[in-house]
Motif scaffolding. Structure first.
Motif, short mmCIF file in Angstrom:
data_model
loop_
_atom_site.label_atom_id
_atom_site.label_comp_id
_atom_site.label_asym_id
_atom_site.label_seq_id
_atom_site.Cartn_x
_atom_site.Cartn_y
_atom_site.Cartn_z
N SER A 66 0.85 -1.19 0.00
CA SER A 66 0.00 0.00 0.00
C SER A 66 0.88 1.23 0.00
CB SER A 66 -0.91 0.00 1.23
OG SER A 66 -1.69 -1.17 1.28
N GLN A 67 0.58 2.12 -0.91
CA GLN A 67 1.33 3.35 -1.02
C GLN A 67 0.40 4.52 -0.84
OE1 GLN A 67 4.05 2.68 -4.67
NE2 GLN A 67 4.27 4.87 -4.22
N LYS A 68 0.89 5.56 -0.16
CA LYS A 68 0.12 6.78 -0.10
C LYS A 68 1.02 7.98 0.05
CE LYS A 68 -1.05 6.28 4.84
NZ LYS A 68 -2.19 6.21 5.79
N PRO A 69 0.63 9.11 -0.52
CA PRO A 69 -0.63 9.30 -1.23
C PRO A 69 -0.60 8.65 -2.61
CG PRO A 69 0.71 11.26 -1.44
CD PRO A 69 1.47 10.33 -0.53
N SER A 70 -1.76 8.49 -3.21
CA SER A 70 -1.80 7.93 -4.56
C SER A 70 -1.43 8.98 -5.60
CB SER A 70 -3.19 7.37 -4.86
OG SER A 70 -4.16 8.38 -4.73
N THR A 126 6.59 13.43 1.32
CA THR A 126 6.98 12.11 1.81
C THR A 126 5.95 11.08 1.38
OG1 THR A 126 8.21 12.99 3.70
CG2 THR A 126 7.43 10.73 3.86
N ILE A 127 6.44 10.03 0.76
CA ILE A 127 5.60 8.94 0.28
C ILE A 127 5.78 7.75 1.20
CG2 ILE A 127 5.11 7.41 -1.67
CD1 ILE A 127 6.52 9.56 -3.45
N GLN A 128 4.67 7.15 1.59
CA GLN A 128 4.72 6.03 2.51
C GLN A 128 4.43 4.73 1.79
OE1 GLN A 128 2.03 6.73 5.76
NE2 GLN A 128 2.94 8.72 6.26
N CYS A 129 5.08 3.68 2.22
CA CYS A 129 4.91 2.36 1.62
C CYS A 129 4.80 1.32 2.73
CB CYS A 129 6.08 2.03 0.71
SG CYS A 129 5.97 0.44 -0.12
N GLN A 130 3.68 0.62 2.75
CA GLN A 130 3.40 -0.38 3.79
C GLN A 130 3.23 -1.74 3.13
OE1 GLN A 130 2.75 0.24 7.40
NE2 GLN A 130 3.12 -1.95 7.34
N VAL A 131 3.94 -2.74 3.64
CA VAL A 131 3.85 -4.11 3.13
C VAL A 131 3.13 -4.96 4.16
CG1 VAL A 131 5.15 -6.04 2.18
CG2 VAL A 131 6.07 -3.74 2.00
N ASP A 132 2.33 -5.90 3.69
CA ASP A 132 1.53 -6.68 4.63
C ASP A 132 2.30 -7.87 5.21
OD1 ASP A 132 -0.50 -8.80 2.42
OD2 ASP A 132 1.63 -8.33 2.41
N SER A 133 3.56 -8.01 4.86
CA SER A 133 4.42 -9.05 5.43
C SER A 133 5.80 -8.47 5.67
CB SER A 133 4.55 -10.24 4.47
OG SER A 133 3.31 -10.79 4.14
N GLN A 134 6.54 -9.09 6.54
CA GLN A 134 7.89 -8.63 6.79
C GLN A 134 8.78 -8.97 5.60
OE1 GLN A 134 9.15 -10.30 10.55
NE2 GLN A 134 8.12 -8.70 11.72
N VAL A 135 9.61 -8.03 5.25
CA VAL A 135 10.48 -8.22 4.09
C VAL A 135 11.81 -7.55 4.36
CG1 VAL A 135 9.54 -6.14 2.96
CG2 VAL A 135 10.63 -7.93 1.59
N THR A 136 12.87 -8.17 3.91
CA THR A 136 14.19 -7.63 4.16
C THR A 136 14.49 -6.41 3.29
OG1 THR A 136 15.01 -9.82 4.76
CG2 THR A 136 16.66 -8.16 4.18
N SER A 173 8.39 1.73 4.78
CA SER A 173 9.45 2.60 4.29
C SER A 173 8.84 3.90 3.81
CB SER A 173 10.22 1.94 3.14
OG SER A 173 11.24 2.78 2.65
N THR A 174 9.63 4.95 3.85
CA THR A 174 9.21 6.22 3.26
C THR A 174 10.29 6.74 2.33
OG1 THR A 174 10.13 7.66 4.98
CG2 THR A 174 7.90 6.83 5.33
N LEU A 175 9.84 7.44 1.32
CA LEU A 175 10.70 8.16 0.39
C LEU A 175 10.26 9.61 0.41
CD1 LEU A 175 12.74 8.22 -2.12
CD2 LEU A 175 10.67 8.04 -3.51
N THR A 176 11.20 10.50 0.62
CA THR A 176 10.91 11.93 0.56
C THR A 176 11.53 12.51 -0.71
OG1 THR A 176 10.79 12.13 2.97
CG2 THR A 176 11.17 14.15 1.72
N VAL A 177 10.76 13.26 -1.42
CA VAL A 177 11.27 14.01 -2.56
C VAL A 177 11.43 15.45 -2.09
CG1 VAL A 177 10.97 14.59 -5.00
CG2 VAL A 177 9.98 12.47 -4.09
#
Lengths: 114, 111
Positions: free
Chosen positions: B5-9, B20-30, B76-80
């Motif tokens: 899931s990413q937001k905002p769209s 800042t863009i947010q990214c949420q994963v429904d499982s743990q990932v390295t 994770s987040t990415l800021t532009v």
């Protein structure tokens, strides 16, 4: 350095016709190869992938791809195209095996004529 | 499979500001990844984000412009930063689970 080339920028086919999208890669070892589709305003959807084994890979939506090591190719095919297949198609190779770091081709835009 | 899931769209931002863009994963990932897709172009990897370490940036991308956080194994987040019209793109996050899964992307327009 690894690279992916999709020679065809745009392709137009008639609905019901067969389709082949070309993909050539440059990679020293056995590549992990992928085809993704991106519909307008949508994210990327995985159509199929090749890691090893049978070189003819079946994917979703009736797509298949064939890995040919001698030609460094991984072309995508579909025997009969539907209007809903109109989209952007990306071929990608995973750098260093299964790290998840992908290099994408430039993409091929598929237009389907009624 | 995984759901990302990413937001905002989408967002429209003024030049000089940051998003800042947010990214949420429904499982743990390295490993998580951030890509940029400029208008009419293919996807280009910006950086790889591993939990507990600094992100690794690809050639042409720098931390000051694209700072990344990875506070845990599902987020994770990415800021532009200091945006210009040239930053107008779709930004996508990705996670690897024997294949790469992608979020729906964030369509950024800088005016």
């Amino acid at each position: 350095a690894q690279s992916v080339t999709q020679p065809d920028i745009h392709i137009t086919v008639s609905e019901g016709a067969s389709l082949e999208l070309r993909c050539n890669y440059s990679y020293g070892a056995t590549p992990y190869l992928f085809w993704y589709v991106q519909s307008p305003g949508q994210g990327l959807q995985l159509l199929l992938k090749y890691f090893s084994g049978d070189t003819l890979v079946q994917g979703i939506k009736g797509f298949e791809a064939e890995f040919k090591r001698s030609q460094s190719s991984f072309n995508l095919r579909k025997p009969s195209v539907h209007w809903s297949d109109a989209a952007e198609y990306f071929c990608a190779v995973a750098v260093s095996g299964n790290t998840g770091k992908l290099i994408f081709g430039q993409g091929t835009t598929l237009q389907v004529k009624p | 499979s995984a759901v990302i899931s990413q937001k905002p769209s989408r967002d429209i931002c003024q030049r000089g500001t940051s998003l800042t863009i947010q990214c949420q994963v429904d499982s743990q990932v390295t490993m998580m990844f951030w890509y940029r897709q400029q208008p009419g172009q293919s996807l280009t990897l910006i950086a790889t984000a591993n939990q507990g370490s600094e992100a690794t940036y690809e050639s042409g991308f720098v931390i000051d412009k694209f700072p990344i956080s990875r506070p845990n194994l599902t987020f994770s987040t990415l800021t532009v930063s200091n945006m210009s019209p040239e930053d107008s793109s779709i930004y996508l996050c990705s996670a690897w689970f024997t294949e790469a899964f992608f979020g729906q992307g964030t369509r950024l327009t800088v005016v």
